[in-house]
Design a protein around this motif. Structure first.
Motif, PDB file in Angstrom:
ATOM      1  N   HIS A 130       0.852  -1.190   0.000  1.00 14.04           N
ATOM      2  CA  HIS A 130       0.000   0.000   0.000  1.00 14.04           C
ATOM      3  C   HIS A 130       0.894   1.247   0.000  1.00 14.04           C
ATOM      4  O   HIS A 130       1.805   1.351   0.816  1.00 14.04           O
ATOM      5  N   GLY A 131       0.610   2.166  -0.935  1.00 16.87           N
ATOM      6  CA  GLY A 131       1.385   3.394  -0.996  1.00 16.87           C
ATOM      7  C   GLY A 131       2.864   3.170  -1.239  1.00 16.87           C
ATOM      8  O   GLY A 131       3.699   3.929  -0.730  1.00 16.87           O
ATOM      9  N   VAL A 182      -8.638  -2.752   1.134  1.00 22.68           N
ATOM     10  CA  VAL A 182      -8.855  -1.317   0.958  1.00 22.68           C
ATOM     11  C   VAL A 182     -10.257  -1.134   0.398  1.00 22.68           C
ATOM     12  O   VAL A 182     -10.601  -1.719  -0.635  1.00 22.68           O
ATOM     13  N   GLU A 184     -13.874   0.918  -0.922  1.00 24.47           N
ATOM     14  CA  GLU A 184     -14.159   1.805  -2.046  1.00 24.47           C
ATOM     15  C   GLU A 184     -13.889   3.261  -1.708  1.00 24.47           C
ATOM     16  O   GLU A 184     -13.712   4.097  -2.610  1.00 24.47           O
ATOM     17  N   ASP A 185     -13.812   3.561  -0.388  1.00 22.54           N
ATOM     18  CA  ASP A 185     -13.499   4.927   0.043  1.00 22.54           C
ATOM     19  C   ASP A 185     -12.012   5.130   0.288  1.00 22.54           C
ATOM     20  O   ASP A 185     -11.590   6.200   0.744  1.00 22.54           O
ATOM     21  N   GLY A 186     -11.193   4.132  -0.018  1.00 25.83           N
ATOM     22  CA  GLY A 186      -9.751   4.243   0.173  1.00 25.83           C
ATOM     23  C   GLY A 186      -9.277   3.935   1.573  1.00 25.83           C
ATOM     24  O   GLY A 186      -8.066   3.944   1.831  1.00 25.83           O
ATOM     25  N   LYS A 187     -10.186   3.640   2.492  1.00 27.71           N
ATOM     26  CA  LYS A 187      -9.807   3.313   3.856  1.00 27.71           C
ATOM     27  C   LYS A 187      -9.308   1.873   3.943  1.00 27.71           C
ATOM     28  O   LYS A 187      -9.764   0.987   3.216  1.00 27.71           O
ATOM     29  N   ARG A 188      -8.383   1.643   4.870  1.00 26.87           N
ATOM     30  CA  ARG A 188      -7.764   0.331   5.030  1.00 26.87           C
ATOM     31  C   ARG A 188      -8.431  -0.442   6.166  1.00 26.87           C
ATOM     32  O   ARG A 188      -8.841   0.138   7.181  1.00 26.87           O
ATOM     33  N   ARG A 199     -11.135  -1.350  11.208  1.00 27.75           N
ATOM     34  CA  ARG A 199     -10.596  -0.308  10.328  1.00 27.75           C
ATOM     35  C   ARG A 199      -9.233   0.130  10.843  1.00 27.75           C
ATOM     36  O   ARG A 199      -9.001   0.194  12.059  1.00 27.75           O
ATOM     37  N   ASP A 202      -4.554   5.308   8.350  1.00 25.21           N
ATOM     38  CA  ASP A 202      -4.085   5.391   6.970  1.00 25.21           C
ATOM     39  C   ASP A 202      -2.680   4.817   6.804  1.00 25.21           C
ATOM     40  O   ASP A 202      -2.335   4.330   5.722  1.00 25.21           O
ATOM     41  N   ARG A 238     -10.668  -7.588  -4.775  1.00 31.49           N
ATOM     42  CA  ARG A 238     -11.610  -6.687  -5.446  1.00 31.49           C
ATOM     43  C   ARG A 238     -11.526  -6.935  -6.943  1.00 31.49           C
ATOM     44  O   ARG A 238     -10.467  -6.796  -7.553  1.00 31.49           O
ATOM     45  N   SER A 268     -19.901  -3.613  -1.602  1.00 31.13           N
ATOM     46  CA  SER A 268     -19.271  -2.653  -0.694  1.00 31.13           C
ATOM     47  C   SER A 268     -18.426  -3.390   0.319  1.00 31.13           C
ATOM     48  O   SER A 268     -18.758  -4.524   0.725  1.00 31.13           O
TER      49      SER A 268
END
Length: 541
Positions: A130-131, A182, A184-188, A199, A202, A238, A268
């Protein structure tokens, strides 16, 4: 390196080829439900690779399971461009969290071990990227008496090859088998056993919310023979407008028909989750099948664009080898569900890619990277790495404890049904040292050299009827021949003329007898007040 068809039933010819007497054929008949029975399917023919080890890549565009033989439980796989990385539960073996690499999902080679600090018993983990950074989420069973017996840790690195950070306590307790996602809102998020979810911040290093229950699992029919409901190992994919949960259910071991792969999906990350209409998509249906307790799957796109499941299973009749890594093709149905197409995995199947390249690792010798990539300590204490020094192909191991049970032996993973190991042992001081097949501190067998005799061990205890042969030697050769779970130990003063010490049957040295989710691993030990020098370690399947 030999590349030729392998006959996996070389029981009597094995010992003759290696310079010993012909070994008796081990009885394979089953007397109890769930035990080994002769398979009715034709015996698979693997190709041989390094040291005669069986190789999944058949060299003709096909492969035959296992793709990674021996104990590689709870595989988690990350596709990173053209590269694939797999990591496995490492339990009490340290350095822990072994990482392997592949380009085609069939040929795998070790990269590193990511965890050196002993934080407890490492269970099924998860790799994530991630990132631009890599993360491994690690559930740990802490020592007895700990106020927080189940903890979740995370380590991170700029590359899968490291360097990996020290473990960070995420303060997420009493959950196992994390699966990173991750939304659909980008939250992990981390999904866990029992349909739980947390949750994350970030940065992915701590929780950012409460534990939530989000999924109930697939209802297993009451008349199925399983170990238990045991919903665990969620892996999130996904694809095509859906989030898919690939979940393990039924129990990891127990009866051969226990473990399975089930699937649910949602539009979702928050649900609701819909169960696949043809669950389970993978399950051992009969104990005559070649692979038992198949489950704990990751779905991944192969280099050829097809999709695959990577999971673990026990080999029929060889629970001692632990849970081995298996590969099965899947198709996506017209209504968007995955469907496994490999059957019982008894047949060879088309490769995901071109094949070739390194497969497995050499188990002979003591190279500079042997500690970690090959040899690992069982339940070590303190700065365990200082106990072992490797120089000029020789391993020097400082003694600890009073025998194999409490000395934290050095062990490695063997993936063959039959094999031979030889090593030269020299004692210094009041040490005892030798060669083992080790499940845990209560269940092992082996042969060692002490100050005035050979020491033999069986079922975790020193043999006294009779005791080991007397000797005044301080430097000897030891030899182990494991012939499909019948093991014979030998000793020699010159490495040429061998004396048989004794034989044991070890098929029961497995999780269903001793618990712990481990495997029967060959290895070396040094106990007492002194040191042992090991030279000329050789392995041959």
């Amino acid at each position: 390196m030999s590349e030729k068809p392998m006959n996996p039933t070389r029981r009597q010819t094995l010992a003759l080829a290696l310079g010993g007497a012909a070994l008796p054929v081990a009885a394979r008949a089953a007397s109890q439900p769930g035990e080994a029975r002769p398979c009715s399917a034709p015996v698979p023919q693997w190709r041989t690779g390094i040291e005669g080890q069986r190789r999944a890549d058949l060299g003709d565009g096909r492969y035959l399971n296992p793709v990674l033989g021996g104990d590689h439980p709870d595989p988690t796989v990350l596709k990173d461009g053209a590269d694939y990385y797999a990591a496995f539960s490492s339990f009490l073996y340290y350095p822990g969290v072994p990482i392997w690499h592949s380009r085609d999902l069939v040929n795998w080679a070790p990269v590193t071990t990511a965890l050196t600090t002993n934080i407890g018993t490492v269970w099924a983990l998860d790799i994530a990227k991630h990132g631009g950074r890599y993360f491994i989420y690690i559930p740990v069973l802490s020592p007895d008496g700990d106020a927080r017996p189940l903890r979740t840790y995370v380590i991170h690195a700029p590359s899968m090859r490291g360097p990996w950070s020290e473990p960070i306590d995420m303060h997420i307790d009493n959950l196992i088998d994390p699966g990173h996602a991750v939304g659909e809102d980008g939250k992990r998020y981390l999904f866990f056993n029992g349909g739980k979810r947390v949750r994350l911040r970030d940065d992915g290093l701590a929780a950012d919310g409460p534990i939530e229950h989000v999924y109930n699992g697939w209802p297993i029919p009451d008349d199925w023979i399983i170990e238990g409901f045991a919903m665990e190992g969620p892996k999130i994919l996904r694809k095509g407008g859906y989030f898919f949960q690939f979940v393990a259910q039924g129990g990891t071991a127990g009866p051969p028909t226990s473990h399975m792969v089930t699937v649910a999906r949602s539009k979702s990350i928050d649900g609701p989750w819909e169960n696949c209409p043809h669950n389970p998509i993978v399950r051992t249906a009969d104990r005559d099948e070649p692979w038992w307790s198949r489950g704990h799957a990751t779905a991944v796109e192969g280099p050829d664009g097809r999709w695959w499941l990577i999971y673990h299973g026990y080999e029929n009749g060889f629970r001692t080898l632990g849970r081995q890594m298996l590969l099965e093709p899947i198709e996506w149905t017209a209504d968007g569900w995955p469907k496994a197409t490999g059957g019982d995995l008894s047949r060879a199947m088309a490769m995901p890619g071109r094949g070739g390249g390194q497969s497995g690792q050499a188990l002979s010798g003591f190279g500079p990277e042997a500690i970690g990539n090959k040899l690992t300590f069982f339940s070590p204490i303190g700065d365990y790495r200082k106990r072992a020094q490797i120089e000029a192909g020789r391993l020097t191991l400082t003694g600890q404890g009073s025998g194999p049970a409490d000395c934290s032996p050095l062990l490695f993973v063997a993936g063959d049904r039959s094999y031979e190991i030889r090593v030269e042992v020299e004692l210094e001081g009041e040490a005892e040292a030798g060669l083992l097949l080790f499940y845990n501190e209560k269940l092992f067998c082996g042969l060692g050299l002490a100050k005035d005799r050979f020491q033999a061990y069986r079922i975790g205890q020193r043999e006294r009827w009779p005791e080991g042969a007397p000797t005044s030697a301080r430097r000897v050769h030891l030899r182990l021949v494991n012939d499909e779970n019948v093991v014979t130990f030998y000793h020699s003063l010159n490495g040429v003329t061998w004396t048989k010490e004794r034989s044991f049957e070890v098929a029961g040295y497995n999780h269903n007898v001793a618990d712990g989710f481990l495997s029967l691993r060959p290895g070396l030990y040094a106990a007492g007040n002194g040191r042992a020098m090991f030279r000329a370690l050789t392995y041959h399947a």
